[in-house]
Design an enzyme around this catalytic site. Sequence first.
Site, mmCIF file in Angstrom:
data_model
loop_
_atom_site.group_PDB
_atom_site.id
_atom_site.type_symbol
_atom_site.label_atom_id
_atom_site.label_comp_id
_atom_site.label_asym_id
_atom_site.label_seq_id
_atom_site.Cartn_x
_atom_site.Cartn_y
_atom_site.Cartn_z
ATOM 1 N N ASP A 1 0.842 -1.214 0.189
ATOM 2 C CA ASP A 1 0.089 -0.093 0.134
ATOM 3 C C ASP A 1 0.703 1.499 0.004
ATOM 4 O OD1 ASP A 1 1.032 0.020 2.783
ATOM 5 O OD2 ASP A 1 -0.700 0.890 3.571
ATOM 6 N N GLU A 2 1.966 1.289 -0.407
ATOM 7 C CA GLU A 2 2.710 2.492 -0.290
ATOM 8 C C GLU A 2 4.950 2.191 -1.149
ATOM 9 O OE1 GLU A 2 4.958 5.206 3.786
ATOM 10 O OE2 GLU A 2 4.312 3.025 3.591
#
Length: 355
Positions: A95-96
């Site tokens: 998610d990053e």
Amino acid sequence: MDAFFAAVEQRNHPELKGKPVIVGGDPDKRGVVSTCSYEARKFGIHSAMASSLARKLCPQAIFIKSNFSDYREVSNQIREIFFEYTDLVEPLSLDEAYLDVTENKFNIKSATIIAEEIRTKVFQKTQLTCSAGVSFNKFLAKVASDINKPNGICVVTPAEASDFINKLPIRKFYGVGKATEKHMKELGIHYGKDLKLFSLEDLVYHFGKSGFYYYKIAHGEDDRPVQTHYERKSLGKERTYAEDILDKELIESKLIEISDKVFDQLTARNLFGNCITIKVKYYNFTQITRSRSFGYLVSEREKLSEVCLSLLQDTEYGRIPIRLLGVSVSGFDLKRELLTEELPKQLYFDFGDDF
């Protein structure tokens, strides 16, 4: 992404919206919180917290097991959007990611405009929100991405960097963990402006080689490029047990089980290292690690388990109950040619523990 795993669950299950959702392990089986919704965070719950404690803090919380297939699917959708703008994408997790948009596919002159476009597209495609940090190096962009969460953006220009760092609490510095934060506060370092008062020599004296990093980021310096290819530094597995283990033979068998699983993963990746580490967490949450390095790559199952058992002897196993065991292998950068018959090998002689 904002509370990514929990947000995916709330999106997939509308009845969970607005409720405290915890994604992670079973609170009755010593599970750990992977992530939680912002509704749950209001109760002080955070990632890596014991699920049992999270339930005490928020009895009405809804616990959900991780569904990584769903999270990977969404992650791939998000990365497709990243690659619309640049090929210089460095994922940090599902998610990053870091994006270098100095030169981008649309020739957009403003990184801030790109960040806002990406945030809009991510929401349109996934119905999930994300936050962005925009700056001229990785450290400042990373820190900025957490400033206006959830669903926000923070821009740090070169002219603003010094003041931004001065006011930044030391706990917000990326790369400063709990132990380092405690040490820094003991030295009177509470904000970036305090860290700037220390010379490079002082920081190296107090924090070893990490002192170089702390000195540079305190002055807004970070020349690390965005790396599109990730090289694995280590591979390991660990397991938390439902009940504390005291029996020595049982502990040894459990450690060998983990060692075998690690070896299977190494073999599947054709990846072997020269440094073996075991991790032991006792019933009182005290945690230790023991490591051993070699001048060659450990490429035999029996050798890996043998070293793990040898390292176990330097712990309190059999005397203090154990709640967690782990095994990891690192040192993959040693030349793989050492495994071939055609080239010279480093020989190993086992002289015993007393030699």
